[in-house]
Design a protein around this motif. Sequence first.
Motif: not given
Length: 771
Positions: A283-291, A55-62
Amino acid sequence: MAVSTPRRWADELALGTRLAFTGGRAALARTLLTAVGVGLGVAMLLLASSVPVLKHHRDDRIHALRDLLNASADAPRTPHSLLMTDLGTTYHGREVRGRAVQPDGPGAVLPPGLSHYPAPGELAVSPALAELLTSPDGRLLAERIGPHPVTARIAPAGLVGPGDYSFYLGSDRLAQDPAAVRLDHFGEQDPPKPLEPVLLLLSIVGVVILLTPVGVFVAAAARFGGEARDRRLAALRLVGADRAAIRRIAAGESLAGALLGLAVGGVFFLAGGQLLELVTVEGLSVFASDLTPQPALAALALAAVPLLAVTVTLAAMRRINAEPLAVTRAGAARRQRWFAVRLALPLLGGFLLYRNQADLADLGRASGLAPLIAGLLLLLLGTTALLPAVLGTTARLLGRAGPVSWQLAVRRIQWAPQAASRPIGGIVVAVSGAIALQALLGGIATDLTPLRPAATGAPVLSATSLAGGASAASYASRLRGTPGVLDATGYQEFYVQDGGTTSLAVRVSDCAGLRIFAKVPDCRDGDLFTSPDALARLGTRPALSALWPGGAMPAWRPPVPRGSADALAHPVLPTLLDRGPALYATWGALPPEVVRQQDARVLVHVDRRAPDAVEQIRTTMAGIDPHIHFYDPAAAFTDKTFLGIRRALTAGVAATLTLIAASMLVGLVAQLRERRRSLAVLAAFGTRRRTLGAALLWQVLLPVVLGLALAVGAGAGLASVLLRSAGLPVVLDWGQAGVMAAAGLGAVLALTALSLPVLRRATRAAGLRHE
């Protein structure tokens, strides 16, 4: 009697661990199956512990992608600024983020994910969009974006997830585009908003509901092959081990499987992370590096798994009296006491939830959070704990008659209801939680989207363009030839002021268009009609001025009204004319300068049975005006924060259901391996494999049906309490509950079919060999 010491305990645990790997093929197979089952749960726990970092990484990207909200139409041009306009659209329910960009100079700040600006007429696209545009499914979207060559890819820094659809179009004409704005930086500037209490409730409930089945799976995996292990431990009693030593040796065996499961779970997590990049859910996808698991949560999860395995084993051994070469289990009196305890668990959980449903503001404090989590856990786990007692009672009532396959299944359930219900415990928890979660999601969605019409198959949509009302009629004419369009009507809608403080709503169209929105008499171009409450006000023909743009338009006097018109309530399209005094004017009744300055609108009647009708319309309108705005009553317009939580929970439900399927299959295989000798004996005495397969189906189907009945009841009760807690009306979607139950039943039947090859191998004559 030997004195128990820490050294002796360690030796007995070590003996149990050694037996798990050296106690023969059966013991090794049990350990490996336990490791696989525990590993699936560990992988899920590691995934859950990665959510805060993810969530932290996704929020940073958003936040880094914020652009148009930092812009202004009158911002000064600088060496670091650029012009930008929005070209975003929607394709088959997926958001497509699009921007046209034009740098003001060589030092213009770059959007995230780009190493250089695309040249005018060229595209930079995300990998997922590039794949879609070259596929047959993306034909209409490629036509909508335009025949521009793709010359660059957007890097992960410019995407929220690997499945995002995003593009940048280079341009050199934005200076003449009235919709273009200028900005000189990207990124979030505003402080984050606190989460609303109702969304906080949804998040907490979702996390508990998704993680509770994981504990059930791990506990069930720790008991794989328990009956064969019990017989092996009884043999140890023959060589002098006491009951306490037997329990510790059993705990050592479970500990070995759990520790191996930690390693297997790590492998599953790493492999699953790579596969997760290929999956997009709503529509939700995640990067493996964020896991990346959060260290504290990961350590807690990894420490809890062996502890849970040992605890479950010790609790199970308390019900078993292992004597030399004989094993007996707790009698009926003890089972009745345990039934009372198990019944108390869901009742206590429901009481805690009901007692603490008053104030959502308490969720931010431990005093409100602890009763909620405790109540959820007690209700979900208590429902699962009730299943063996209900199953055993039902089997005793139904086992008096029936075919051979039914008798075999019922007798097996009567003898070991715990073992029969263990594989489907996760189904009970997941289905009951999913029913409650879907009800809460539906209630919140309805509350956040009060204007969404009930008819989701609404036959109309509207489009709005800033290009000017003089184009509305031509827009409608061009749309009429689009596949899937039954009719199209161009119109305008705005407010005017009569010189005082009173405002009037105005609807402008041709005569046929006015009849869609009001009851008008005979009409020709140049006529004006009024609602009854506006007729007296226009009797003096006051000077009117449009409230947009900015009151700068010159005043004009309307023609003499031709008559009055009563507004028609449109069933799906909210308009300015739903309430209050209004004017209905044809194009010729207004000055041309007023018409030119107002938005152009088109009401489109759609044949939704036509293939890709809405996408065809969007593509046609994009060729007319790429900045057009659509309102589709059949689509849900929701709060973005709620939408993000819903997508995350939907992805979590998908992951949990995958875990359920894999764990059930492992559990069924473990049971068949454990019973291979008895199955081989039945086959040797002439029992047909078809009969044994039917018995396996009955043995799985009866617990599932009873478990789903419990799950639906628990889910409905939990949903009612949660909806009251959120201040929402208690409306349960029984159709959705039926779909959840049917999905669980279908998964069980499919997994039973997958286990039939194992059953065939278990009934071979080689299964008669016994050590």
